[in-house]
Design a protein around this motif. Sequence first.
Motif, PDB file in Angstrom:
ATOM      1  N   THR A 131      41.331  70.645  48.321  1.00 47.96           N
ATOM      2  CA  THR A 131      40.488  71.561  49.116  1.00 47.96           C
ATOM      3  C   THR A 131      39.716  70.719  50.332  1.00 47.96           C
ATOM      4  O   THR A 131      39.880  71.109  51.651  1.00 47.96           O
ATOM      5  CB  THR A 131      39.495  72.381  48.394  1.00 47.96           C
ATOM      6  N   ILE A 132      39.348  69.699  49.866  1.00 46.49           N
ATOM      7  CA  ILE A 132      38.547  68.694  50.917  1.00 46.49           C
ATOM      8  C   ILE A 132      39.628  68.161  51.848  1.00 46.49           C
ATOM      9  O   ILE A 132      39.477  68.362  53.070  1.00 46.49           O
ATOM     10  CB  ILE A 132      37.877  67.631  50.242  1.00 46.49           C
ATOM     11  N   THR A 133      40.764  67.695  51.357  1.00 43.39           N
ATOM     12  CA  THR A 133      42.027  67.129  52.197  1.00 43.39           C
ATOM     13  C   THR A 133      42.497  68.051  53.048  1.00 43.39           C
ATOM     14  O   THR A 133      42.665  67.727  54.490  1.00 43.39           O
ATOM     15  CB  THR A 133      42.923  66.562  51.327  1.00 43.39           C
ATOM     16  N   SER A 134      42.618  69.320  52.679  1.00 43.46           N
ATOM     17  CA  SER A 134      43.209  70.197  53.695  1.00 43.46           C
ATOM     18  C   SER A 134      42.423  70.563  54.647  1.00 43.46           C
ATOM     19  O   SER A 134      42.772  70.770  56.006  1.00 43.46           O
ATOM     20  CB  SER A 134      43.782  71.444  52.765  1.00 43.46           C
ATOM     21  N   ALA A 135      40.896  70.957  54.380  1.00 42.73           N
ATOM     22  CA  ALA A 135      39.951  70.960  55.499  1.00 42.73           C
ATOM     23  C   ALA A 135      39.936  69.946  56.450  1.00 42.73           C
ATOM     24  O   ALA A 135      39.869  70.299  57.698  1.00 42.73           O
ATOM     25  CB  ALA A 135      38.720  71.171  54.666  1.00 42.73           C
ATOM     26  N   ILE A 136      40.016  68.697  55.855  1.00 47.42           N
ATOM     27  CA  ILE A 136      39.983  67.733  56.867  1.00 47.42           C
ATOM     28  C   ILE A 136      41.148  67.623  57.811  1.00 47.42           C
ATOM     29  O   ILE A 136      40.916  67.444  59.125  1.00 47.42           O
ATOM     30  CB  ILE A 136      39.917  66.019  56.052  1.00 47.42           C
ATOM     31  N   SER A 137      42.295  68.062  57.350  1.00 52.25           N
ATOM     32  CA  SER A 137      43.585  68.137  58.095  1.00 52.25           C
ATOM     33  C   SER A 137      43.324  69.278  59.201  1.00 52.25           C
ATOM     34  O   SER A 137      43.874  69.107  60.251  1.00 52.25           O
ATOM     35  CB  SER A 137      44.775  68.274  57.196  1.00 52.25           C
ATOM     36  N   ASN A 304      41.839  57.759  55.721  1.00 48.91           N
ATOM     37  CA  ASN A 304      42.800  58.676  55.854  1.00 48.91           C
ATOM     38  C   ASN A 304      43.661  58.504  57.161  1.00 48.91           C
ATOM     39  O   ASN A 304      43.039  58.801  58.044  1.00 48.91           O
ATOM     40  CB  ASN A 304      42.321  59.938  55.764  1.00 48.91           C
ATOM     41  N   PHE A 305      44.700  57.880  57.219  1.00 46.87           N
ATOM     42  CA  PHE A 305      45.309  57.183  58.320  1.00 46.87           C
ATOM     43  C   PHE A 305      46.049  58.419  59.186  1.00 46.87           C
ATOM     44  O   PHE A 305      46.407  58.043  60.278  1.00 46.87           O
ATOM     45  CB  PHE A 305      46.257  56.226  57.987  1.00 46.87           C
ATOM     46  N   LEU A 306      46.094  59.587  58.840  1.00 46.07           N
ATOM     47  CA  LEU A 306      46.515  60.694  59.842  1.00 46.07           C
ATOM     48  C   LEU A 306      45.072  61.748  60.341  1.00 46.07           C
ATOM     49  O   LEU A 306      45.611  62.477  61.344  1.00 46.07           O
ATOM     50  CB  LEU A 306      47.313  61.612  59.031  1.00 46.07           C
ATOM     51  N   THR A 307      44.212  61.458  59.485  1.00 46.83           N
ATOM     52  CA  THR A 307      42.897  62.375  60.047  1.00 46.83           C
ATOM     53  C   THR A 307      41.619  61.351  60.440  1.00 46.83           C
ATOM     54  O   THR A 307      40.723  61.771  60.853  1.00 46.83           O
ATOM     55  CB  THR A 307      42.594  63.350  58.913  1.00 46.83           C
ATOM     56  N   ILE A 325      50.678  68.537  56.144  1.00 48.07           N
ATOM     57  CA  ILE A 325      49.680  68.148  55.136  1.00 48.07           C
ATOM     58  C   ILE A 325      48.947  69.512  54.309  1.00 48.07           C
ATOM     59  O   ILE A 325      49.093  69.613  53.274  1.00 48.07           O
ATOM     60  CB  ILE A 325      48.567  67.443  55.429  1.00 48.07           C
ATOM     61  N   ILE A 326      48.757  70.438  55.260  1.00 48.03           N
ATOM     62  CA  ILE A 326      48.135  71.674  55.053  1.00 48.03           C
ATOM     63  C   ILE A 326      49.082  72.412  54.033  1.00 48.03           C
ATOM     64  O   ILE A 326      48.742  72.731  52.914  1.00 48.03           O
ATOM     65  CB  ILE A 326      47.534  72.292  56.126  1.00 48.03           C
TER      66      ILE A 326
END
Length: 475
Positions: A131-137, A304-307, A325-326
Amino acid sequence: METQRNLSFAVESGYTTSKFDDDGRVKRTGTVASASAHIITAVIGSGVLSLAWAMAQLGWIAGIAAILIFSLITLLTSSLLADSYRSPDPVSGRRNYNYMEAVKNNLGGIKYKLCGVAQYTNLVGITIGYTITSAISMAAVKRSHCLHKNGHDAGCHTSNNPYMIIFGIIEIVISQIPNFHDLAGLSYVAAVMSFSYAFIGIGLSIARIADGKAGKTSISGVSAGVDVTISQKVWNSLQAIGNIAFAYSYSNVLIEIQDTLKSSPPENLMMKRAAAIGVSVTTGFYFLCGVLGYAAFGNGAPGNFLTGFGFYEPYWLIDIANICIIVHLVGAYQVFSQPLHQSAEKWFISRCGTGHFIVQEHQIVIPFVGIYNVSFLRLIWRTMYVIFTSAIAMMFPVFNSVLGLLGAAAFWPLTVYLPIEMHISQAKIRSFSLPWIWLKILCWVCLTVSLAAGFACIQGIISELKHYQPFKSVS
């Protein structure tokens, strides 16, 4: 109950060859390809995004060695765990439908309880992490447009919380998929997405290196006393090990994936082939992402090398990567939450019975889609679960430390200790024999590494939360 009686009658009547398996359940149709897709969906997750940072903390030698060692350990223990799907015999024994049931029938006692605590805590943690990672993306997509328009020094920071809510709403809808057997299509899509953003990250890293913008690298990574203090070097290196361990985390759903496979050839042989394919493919990507990402950014590699905006242009390609990613994490969230959903719903049914209106399936007609079966139990429980994970994610949105802690907490009990103990029990390996000694040494070494990485990640979380205000995270 009526359905179960019909299935039992079908088994007794010899009807298993057409519609039902040997346990009276609807015939499984999973293949090596579908199992490999589930594994790739579970393994190539947000962990791949932190590998460049992990390489920067460890350096060329220790970083590459850590990725290789974790992949070999995961492959070995996955093979051992695949034999535990049936017991006592791995080919003709009774089926174990999930990880906990495998531990209960092979080991029992306190180890069964340990498995339950470790598995379900980790599953909850992983879904929070996703959930954290998807929101960051999601936030990164908006931010990349802002940076492209206003310049790279504009900041363009945005709150992550609305995106966590959006992700949660999507998961509430998708979580109504009843079980693993219906997730194959979603896993295929998610696997394609994981390949896509990994390839984009690799391509952008190569382009950065080719442009002569590569960062400074070294054999030992970030220099203690120069880039960071000695204590920071130690803590960050241990966190990096936890991040790499998290990147290989899928053992807690292996038995559930194996339960989707058809019976011939034997499920354990198909699962071993699927594990070999899945782990080999992901290790190849991990080497490319970690090594090229480190070569591109050097010791200053972002978490996180894409965000983390190591890359700014082409902004549209960064957007595509983050969208991939999402989409991937939408599927991965389901792969990891299904065992917990099924366990909770099974417990409720055992208390209320199959005749309760909350448990029963109710048919509703969806325009342009058709008839869909709705269970109030599934709707209520899974909605509450998604709301819970979203709320926790908004309270503790710290990326690298959370990933490392999840990896450290799950790696030893679920990936190493329990598979080895079940193998020793099932294969009847004598105490203090040479195989027994080697397996025990592996257990103790992995326990030591997991504890050290876990303590480092807890220290990292405490440090990051000192200046953090709940529900006010920004990217």
